[in-house]
Design a protein around this motif. Structure first.
Motif, PDB file in Angstrom:
ATOM      1  N   ALA A 190       0.819  -1.216   0.000  1.00 14.65           N
ATOM      2  CA  ALA A 190       0.000   0.000   0.000  1.00 14.65           C
ATOM      3  C   ALA A 190       0.848   1.259   0.000  1.00 14.65           C
ATOM      4  O   ALA A 190       0.365   2.337  -0.343  1.00 14.65           O
ATOM      5  N   LEU A 191       2.121   1.160   0.370  1.00 10.32           N
ATOM      6  CA  LEU A 191       3.015   2.316   0.425  1.00 10.32           C
ATOM      7  C   LEU A 191       3.872   2.404  -0.838  1.00 10.32           C
ATOM      8  O   LEU A 191       5.050   2.748  -0.771  1.00 10.32           O
ATOM      9  N   THR A 192       3.308   2.091  -1.981  1.00  6.58           N
ATOM     10  CA  THR A 192       4.012   2.251  -3.257  1.00  6.58           C
ATOM     11  C   THR A 192       4.006   3.727  -3.630  1.00  6.58           C
ATOM     12  O   THR A 192       2.947   4.335  -3.776  1.00  6.58           O
ATOM     13  N   LEU A 193       5.189   4.310  -3.790  1.00  3.65           N
ATOM     14  CA  LEU A 193       5.334   5.746  -4.037  1.00  3.65           C
ATOM     15  C   LEU A 193       5.875   5.985  -5.439  1.00  3.65           C
ATOM     16  O   LEU A 193       6.630   5.162  -5.980  1.00  3.65           O
ATOM     17  N   SER A 194       5.532   7.123  -6.001  1.00  2.00           N
ATOM     18  CA  SER A 194       6.100   7.530  -7.288  1.00  2.00           C
ATOM     19  C   SER A 194       7.475   8.158  -7.062  1.00  2.00           C
ATOM     20  O   SER A 194       7.859   8.476  -5.926  1.00  2.00           O
ATOM     21  N   GLY A 195       8.197   8.352  -8.149  1.00  2.00           N
ATOM     22  CA  GLY A 195       9.506   8.984  -8.029  1.00  2.00           C
ATOM     23  C   GLY A 195       9.419  10.399  -7.496  1.00  2.00           C
ATOM     24  O   GLY A 195      10.265  10.836  -6.704  1.00  2.00           O
ATOM     25  N   ALA A 196       8.370  11.140  -7.904  1.00  2.00           N
ATOM     26  CA  ALA A 196       8.203  12.506  -7.400  1.00  2.00           C
ATOM     27  C   ALA A 196       7.896  12.507  -5.908  1.00  2.00           C
ATOM     28  O   ALA A 196       8.380  13.368  -5.158  1.00  2.00           O
ATOM     29  N   ASP A 197       7.076  11.544  -5.438  1.00  2.00           N
ATOM     30  CA  ASP A 197       6.779  11.474  -4.007  1.00  2.00           C
ATOM     31  C   ASP A 197       8.036  11.164  -3.200  1.00  2.00           C
ATOM     32  O   ASP A 197       8.263  11.732  -2.131  1.00  2.00           O
ATOM     33  N   ILE A 198       8.867  10.258  -3.709  1.00  4.32           N
ATOM     34  CA  ILE A 198      10.098   9.911  -2.993  1.00  4.32           C
ATOM     35  C   ILE A 198      11.021  11.124  -2.896  1.00  4.32           C
ATOM     36  O   ILE A 198      11.587  11.414  -1.836  1.00  4.32           O
ATOM     37  N   ALA A 199      11.165  11.871  -3.997  1.00  4.37           N
ATOM     38  CA  ALA A 199      12.033  13.052  -3.974  1.00  4.37           C
ATOM     39  C   ALA A 199      11.521  14.094  -2.983  1.00  4.37           C
ATOM     40  O   ALA A 199      12.317  14.769  -2.301  1.00  4.37           O
ATOM     41  N   ALA A 200      10.185  14.242  -2.859  1.00  6.15           N
ATOM     42  CA  ALA A 200       9.632  15.229  -1.926  1.00  6.15           C
ATOM     43  C   ALA A 200       9.776  14.794  -0.474  1.00  6.15           C
ATOM     44  O   ALA A 200       9.869  15.648   0.419  1.00  6.15           O
ATOM     45  N   LEU A 201       9.807  13.479  -0.217  1.00  7.08           N
ATOM     46  CA  LEU A 201       9.866  12.989   1.164  1.00  7.08           C
ATOM     47  C   LEU A 201      11.284  12.729   1.650  1.00  7.08           C
ATOM     48  O   LEU A 201      11.481  12.462   2.843  1.00  7.08           O
ATOM     49  N   VAL A 202      12.271  12.788   0.762  1.00  4.04           N
ATOM     50  CA  VAL A 202      13.661  12.525   1.177  1.00  4.04           C
ATOM     51  C   VAL A 202      14.114  13.472   2.293  1.00  4.04           C
ATOM     52  O   VAL A 202      14.698  13.034   3.291  1.00  4.04           O
ATOM     53  N   PRO A 203      13.880  14.809   2.225  1.00 10.74           N
ATOM     54  CA  PRO A 203      14.318  15.671   3.344  1.00 10.74           C
ATOM     55  C   PRO A 203      13.641  15.325   4.663  1.00 10.74           C
ATOM     56  O   PRO A 203      14.262  15.473   5.726  1.00 10.74           O
ATOM     57  N   GLU A 204      12.378  14.859   4.625  1.00  9.22           N
ATOM     58  CA  GLU A 204      11.687  14.510   5.864  1.00  9.22           C
ATOM     59  C   GLU A 204      12.337  13.289   6.517  1.00  9.22           C
ATOM     60  O   GLU A 204      12.518  13.247   7.738  1.00  9.22           O
ATOM     61  N   VAL A 205      12.684  12.277   5.719  1.00  7.88           N
ATOM     62  CA  VAL A 205      13.343  11.097   6.269  1.00  7.88           C
ATOM     63  C   VAL A 205      14.772  11.434   6.710  1.00  7.88           C
ATOM     64  O   VAL A 205      15.259  10.932   7.726  1.00  7.88           O
ATOM     65  N   ALA A 206      15.448  12.310   5.959  1.00  3.99           N
ATOM     66  CA  ALA A 206      16.806  12.697   6.337  1.00  3.99           C
ATOM     67  C   ALA A 206      16.838  13.385   7.694  1.00  3.99           C
ATOM     68  O   ALA A 206      17.816  13.267   8.441  1.00  3.99           O
ATOM     69  N   ALA A 207      15.758  14.109   8.050  1.00  6.55           N
ATOM     70  CA  ALA A 207      15.704  14.741   9.367  1.00  6.55           C
ATOM     71  C   ALA A 207      15.726  13.695  10.476  1.00  6.55           C
ATOM     72  O   ALA A 207      16.340  13.902  11.535  1.00  6.55           O
ATOM     73  N   TRP A 208      15.075  12.546  10.248  1.00 10.09           N
ATOM     74  CA  TRP A 208      15.133  11.457  11.237  1.00 10.09           C
ATOM     75  C   TRP A 208      16.543  10.873  11.312  1.00 10.09           C
ATOM     76  O   TRP A 208      17.043  10.598  12.399  1.00 10.09           O
ATOM     77  N   LEU A 209      17.156  10.673  10.152  1.00 15.57           N
ATOM     78  CA  LEU A 209      18.500  10.094  10.142  1.00 15.57           C
ATOM     79  C   LEU A 209      19.505  11.014  10.823  1.00 15.57           C
ATOM     80  O   LEU A 209      20.442  10.544  11.495  1.00 15.57           O
ATOM     81  N   GLU A 210      19.340  12.329  10.659  1.00 15.34           N
ATOM     82  CA  GLU A 210      20.244  13.269  11.313  1.00 15.34           C
ATOM     83  C   GLU A 210      20.099  13.237  12.833  1.00 15.34           C
ATOM     84  O   GLU A 210      21.003  13.663  13.548  1.00 15.34           O
ATOM     85  N   ARG A 211      18.962  12.750  13.310  1.00 18.92           N
ATOM     86  CA  ARG A 211      18.755  12.620  14.756  1.00 18.92           C
ATOM     87  C   ARG A 211      19.009  11.193  15.223  1.00 18.92           C
ATOM     88  O   ARG A 211      18.468  10.736  16.221  1.00 18.92           O
ATOM     89  N   ASP A 212      19.836  10.474  14.452  1.00 18.93           N
ATOM     90  CA  ASP A 212      20.317   9.134  14.806  1.00 18.93           C
ATOM     91  C   ASP A 212      19.190   8.112  14.921  1.00 18.93           C
ATOM     92  O   ASP A 212      19.265   7.186  15.730  1.00 18.93           O
ATOM     93  N   ALA A 213      18.122   8.276  14.131  1.00 12.46           N
ATOM     94  CA  ALA A 213      17.052   7.281  14.105  1.00 12.46           C
ATOM     95  C   ALA A 213      17.477   6.119  13.208  1.00 12.46           C
ATOM     96  O   ALA A 213      18.008   6.318  12.108  1.00 12.46           O
TER      97      ALA A 213
END
Length: 296
Positions: A190-213
């Motif tokens: 159900a979480l199949t994303l398009s390439g545009a959706d992935i590019a838009a969500l990359v900064p949001e996920v990177a914020a978690w990674l920067e906080r050592d998640a």
């Protein structure tokens, strides 16, 4: 005299010299339709980019009468495919120009979606005027004002400053975030994303990674307890990434500085035996208080 026995099947009759029937592949056996048929162009039936489900859905919609319902719920009740697959096929047809959905406001203020089915891609049809919005009369051109009464134009504002750029994302975090988002469909279709959706969500996920998640922690936060049906997976993921963003980990040095210093109990000399013992106040040791030993 006995009859002749046939031991081999008869050979196929040879074709005529002008026979163009192919020796393999599909052979069309066509009958002329006189009623109840729909004309479909080869640009749709043989479309090189549309999925088979999208092509079949377009043919079905073009065969329906005017005013028929083509909502996702209606199509899901008609066909065995899931709502998610039918919704994806409708988006394909919209992108290819075979389908157009327009939001229309009714007389009572309600908003309805009108669906247009085009038998040619990117075809445009002039919209009829709304029944509740009659054409406005064109006002007569007023006479020009004298120069003394003409309004003074204000100077045009200067160019707007450029908008602040998005938060920079390090290349390792961006790569990890993109791989994590693209891999979600392997665990949760159900979480199949398009390439545009992935590019838009990359900064949001990177914020978690920067906080050592940990990536597994992020994946569980995004794929646990999903609503059904899930119509807009990218919107849901963006909401969860922002609402559940963990705080930054504290600096270990700050934890050491905030740890209270150990309490040191001072040494005292017993008033009876002069024996050293630890106590906050002077007095007698435990043995003297309990009679553990006798004094000479």
């Amino acid at each position: 005299m006995t009859s002749q026995q046939v031991i081999a099947p008869p050979c196929a009759p040879p074709g005529s010299p002008g026979d163009v029937t192919p020796t393999s592949g599909v052979i069309h056996v066509n009958s002329r339709h006189t009623s109840g048929f729909t004309v479909i162009g080869n640009h749709l039936a043989q479309h090189s980019e549309l999925s088979l489900l999208a092509i079949g859905l377009a043919v079905h919609i073009q065969s329906l009468p005017e005013g028929a319902s083509v909502g996702i719920k209606t199509l899901t009740a008609r066909f065995p495919e899931s709502e998610m697959r039918i919704a994806a096929a409708l988006r394909e047809l919209e992108a290819a120009g075979y389908l157009r959905r327009i939001r229309v406001r009714l007389r009572d203020g309600r908003v309805r979606t009108r669906t247009e089915s085009h038998n040619r891609p990117h075809a445009t049809t002039p919209l009829p005027p709304a029944p509740y919005a009659p054409p406005r009369p064109v006002p007569a051109t007023p006479p020009p004002l004298p120069p003394a009464l003409r309004p003074v134009r204000k100077p045009e504002p200067g160019p707007k400053p450029p908008a602040p750029s998005a938060r920079p994302v390090s290349l390792p975090h961006a790569r990890t975030a993109a791989l994590l988002l693209a891999d979600l469909r392997r665990h949760t279709p159900a979480l199949t994303l398009s390439g545009a959706d992935i590019a838009a969500l990359v900064p949001e996920v990177a914020a978690w990674l920067e906080r050592d998640a940990d990536p597994d922690t992020i994946r569980r936060a995004l794929s646990t307890d999903l609503p059904a049906p899930l119509a807009h997976p990218a919107r849901l993921l963006r909401h969860r990434l922002r609402a559940l963003l963990p705080p930054p980990l504290p600096d270990p040095a700050d934890l050491v500085r905030q740890r209270p210093a150990p309490t040191v109990v001072p040494l005292q000399n017993c008033d009876d035996c002069n024996r050293a013992f630890r106590a906050p106040e002077p007095g007698r040791c435990r043995d003297c208080r309990t009679g553990g030993h006798e004094h000479g």
